[in-house]
Design a protein around this motif. Structure first.
Motif, PDB file in Angstrom:
ATOM      1  N   ARG A  49      90.512 114.402  26.848  1.00 28.65           N
ATOM      2  CA  ARG A  49      90.733 115.841  26.995  1.00 28.65           C
ATOM      3  C   ARG A  49      90.244 116.594  25.767  1.00 28.65           C
ATOM      4  N   ARG A  50      90.423 115.993  24.582  1.00 26.68           N
ATOM      5  CA  ARG A  50      89.969 116.630  23.348  1.00 26.68           C
ATOM      6  C   ARG A  50      88.447 116.769  23.343  1.00 26.68           C
ATOM      7  N   GLU A  51      87.746 115.709  23.755  1.00 24.59           N
ATOM      8  CA  GLU A  51      86.287 115.756  23.807  1.00 24.59           C
ATOM      9  C   GLU A  51      85.810 116.778  24.838  1.00 24.59           C
TER      10      GLU A  51
ATOM     11  N   GLN B 145      89.866 123.039  34.098  1.00 25.63           N
ATOM     12  CA  GLN B 145      89.426 121.790  33.481  1.00 25.63           C
ATOM     13  C   GLN B 145      90.417 121.331  32.412  1.00 25.63           C
ATOM     14  N   SER B 146      91.012 122.274  31.724  1.00 25.40           N
ATOM     15  CA  SER B 146      91.961 121.944  30.669  1.00 25.40           C
ATOM     16  C   SER B 146      93.296 121.469  31.223  1.00 25.40           C
TER      17      SER B 146
ATOM     18  N   ALA C 206      96.592 107.527  24.831  1.00 25.42           N
ATOM     19  CA  ALA C 206      95.718 107.917  23.726  1.00 25.42           C
ATOM     20  C   ALA C 206      94.308 108.167  24.222  1.00 25.42           C
ATOM     21  N   THR C 207      93.863 107.312  25.169  1.00 26.61           N
ATOM     22  CA  THR C 207      92.523 107.495  25.725  1.00 26.61           C
ATOM     23  C   THR C 207      92.421 108.818  26.477  1.00 26.61           C
ATOM     24  N   ALA C 208      93.455 109.138  27.245  1.00 20.68           N
ATOM     25  CA  ALA C 208      93.452 110.389  28.004  1.00 20.68           C
ATOM     26  C   ALA C 208      93.441 111.590  27.071  1.00 20.68           C
ATOM     27  N   VAL C 209      94.237 111.520  25.999  1.00 21.00           N
ATOM     28  CA  VAL C 209      94.285 112.623  25.038  1.00 21.00           C
ATOM     29  C   VAL C 209      92.931 112.813  24.381  1.00 21.00           C
TER      30      VAL C 209
END
Length: 320
Positions: free
Chosen positions: A17-19, A299-300, A11-14
């Protein structure tokens, strides 16, 4: 022994990536707005420093009132933390205008593009945000494309060592602004910081306008319309979006994306002002866009096993 939940790291990684994606979108919006600003300025009959003073003070006064009405007023602490950002923004604007006045636009544009090198070095040294080799190569391609676009539009014999030195000063000032903004926003919100920077820049624009003999008299009605567009349309999209994005993307990435600004400016000048573009310039502009798009894509899609950009790194808590 209790089991460690596996969902939290994912969840932290997601979320990270969203930020990062939102930060890239914000920076792209900002550099597009800056490219558009160069065209709007052509429609305003004011000296450059007078325009700088009116534009930033108009934004600062109105937004300070808005923040006060929302009970989040500009504070002395905010002004103190924003000092270096404000001084570097004012210095950058003043030196850039001076350089454009006394040397070729090609030299100014190319030197300004070199801020990617300076910011990338600062980003690696102070925040541990290092570029991958392929991103370095793509950034170099984009810088080369910007140089081709600038050289193709030069055609001017106006050159001076003083003008080139002013361009170098603008390059350094812009680099300091990125660094100062990242640091300041650990202590002050993006909205307050942007208003404080506008206050410093607008106030310093007044003596600069007087020094260079620019008319500070009340603008005409049509000029006011374009000033409002610059201050509250492109200004909010540009400076607010970039200041916010600098909390969510590496400094080198935000700096590299700013290479899109001369592409937007040249394309709009071709469309709106009927300025000529050669086939070589168009190819170079396409090269810049493709290179930046590939950097964003890299980056994505980070390499497997790569740690996401953490909140600590975004706040500037990396190696110092």
């Amino acid at each position: 022994m209790s089991e460690v939940p596996l969902v939290a790291p994912a969840a932290t990684a997601v979320e990270s990536r969203r930020e990062l994606s939102l930060g890239i979108a914000g920076a792209t919006l900002a550099v597009t707005a800056w490219g558009t600003s160069g065209i709007i300025v052509r429609f305003i009959d004011m000296g450059a420093f007078a325009l700088m003073a009116y534009r930033f003070l108009l934004y600062a006064i109105v937004m300070a009132v808005v923040l006060a009405a929302r009970r989040t007023p500009v504070t002395r602490a905010g002004m103190r933390h924003s000092l270096w950002g404000g001084l570097s923004m004012a210095a950058t604007a003043g030196l850039f205008i001076t350089a454009a006045k006394f040397t070729t636009i090609a030299n100014v544009t190319i030197m300004n593009a070199l801020h990617v090198v300076v910011v990338s070095a600062v980003s690696a040294l102070f925040f541990g945000e290092r570029m991958r080799r392929r991103d370095v190569a793509l950034a170099a391609l984009a810088m080369g494309g910007v140089a081709v676009v600038a050289l193709g539009s030069s055609g001017s014999e106006n050159w001076s060592l003083g003008g080139d030195l002013a361009a170098v000063g603008a390059l350094l000032g812009w680099s300091v602004y990125f660094f100062a903004t990242r640091r300041a926003q650990r202590q002050v919100s993006t909205e307050e910081y942007t208003v404080c920077v506008a206050i410093y820049t607008g106030v310093l624009g007044l003596p600069l306008a007087a020094l260079f003999g620019h008319d500070l008299s009340w603008p005409r009605g049509q000029d006011w319309m374009w000033l409002v567009v610059l201050a509250f349309g492109l200004g909010i999209l540009g400076h607010n979006a970039m200041n916010w994005s600098l909390q969510h993307v590496p400094l080198w990435l935000a700096s590299t994306l700013s290479l899109f600004t001369p592409v937007v400016a040249s394309a709009l000048a071709w469309l709106v002002l009927d300025e000529a573009l050669t086939a070589l310039q168009m190819i170079a502009m396409a090269l810049v866009v493709v290179s930046l798009a590939m950097i964003v894509r890299n980056q994505s899609r980070p390499h497997s096993g790569e740690a996401p950009l953490t909140a600590t790194a975004r706040a500037g808590g990396g190696p110092t």
